[in-house]
Scaffold this active site. Structure first.
Site, PDB file in Angstrom:
ATOM      1  CG  ASN A   1      -0.262  -0.353   2.543  1.00 46.67           C
ATOM      2  OD1 ASN A   1       0.747  -0.732   2.837  1.00 46.67           O
ATOM      3  ND2 ASN A   1      -1.069   0.331   3.646  1.00 46.67           N
TER       4      ASN A   1
ATOM      5  CD  GLU B   1      -5.271  -5.865  -1.474  1.00 51.52           C
ATOM      6  OE1 GLU B   1      -4.683  -4.761  -1.235  1.00 51.52           O
ATOM      7  OE2 GLU B   1      -6.164  -6.148  -0.529  1.00 51.52           O
TER       8      GLU B   1
ATOM      9  CB  CYS C   1      -5.070  -1.452  -1.752  1.00 49.07           C
ATOM     10  SG  CYS C   1      -6.723  -0.537  -1.161  1.00 49.07           S
TER      11      CYS C   1
ATOM     12  CD  GLU D   1      -1.659   5.022   4.764  1.00 51.10           C
ATOM     13  OE1 GLU D   1      -2.183   3.952   5.037  1.00 51.10           O
ATOM     14  OE2 GLU D   1      -1.174   5.667   5.417  1.00 51.10           O
TER      15      GLU D   1
HETATM   16 ZN   LIG Z   1      -8.003  -2.260  -1.359  1.00 54.46          ZN
END
Ligand SMILES: [Zn+2]
Length: 135
Positions: free
Chosen positions: A44, A57, A55, A46
């Site tokens: 991830n 994924e 994210c 941010e």
């Molecule tokens: Zn996600």
């Protein structure tokens, strides 16, 4: 040789080390296995403008798709610090299901033991490419 599910979880743990999560403190790593045995890692990332956050994924998926890979068999996702499984959010489920609805999702419980799901079971009745094709 294809990496097994435990190995995929281990790679997700490695990917988590690169997570940039100064705001939530919730670091996530993902390891996405493609149909030819290749593994794509993501974490991830941010952002001070929270909406720009992505994210783990989707980081892994976008890396793969941008390199021409569109067929996936499994994804392992690891997050937090022993706080239980890091289930993919709805946006990630939808993004992943676009390419391989039947992929396996490998999570870990609070003790690092694997938990297995099928993606299409995690997002039933999903909207997919078939809805945009004419009969
Ligand atoms: Zn996600």
């Amino acid at each position: 040789m294809e990496v097994d599910r435990e190995g995929l979880l281990e790679l997700a743990r490695k990917a988590k080390e690169n997570a940039y999560a100064p705001y939530s403190g919730y670091k996530v790593g993902a390891a996405l296995l493609d149909g030819k045995g290749g593994v794509w890692l993501g974490c991830n990332v941010e952002n001070a403008a929270y909406g720009c956050t992505i994210c783990a994924e989707r980081t892994a998926l976008l890396k793969a798709v941008s390199e021409g890979v569109r067929d996936f068999t499994a994804i392992a996702i690891v997050g937090g610090n022993g706080t239980g499984p890091a289930e993919p959010c709805g946006q990630c489920r939808q993004t992943l299901v676009e390419f391989s609805p039947d992929m396996e999702v490998v999570l870990e419980d609070g003790r690092g033991r694997p938990i297995y799901h099928k993606l299409d079971e995690m997002l039933p009745w999903h909207f997919g490419p078939m809805r945009l094709k004419e009969d």
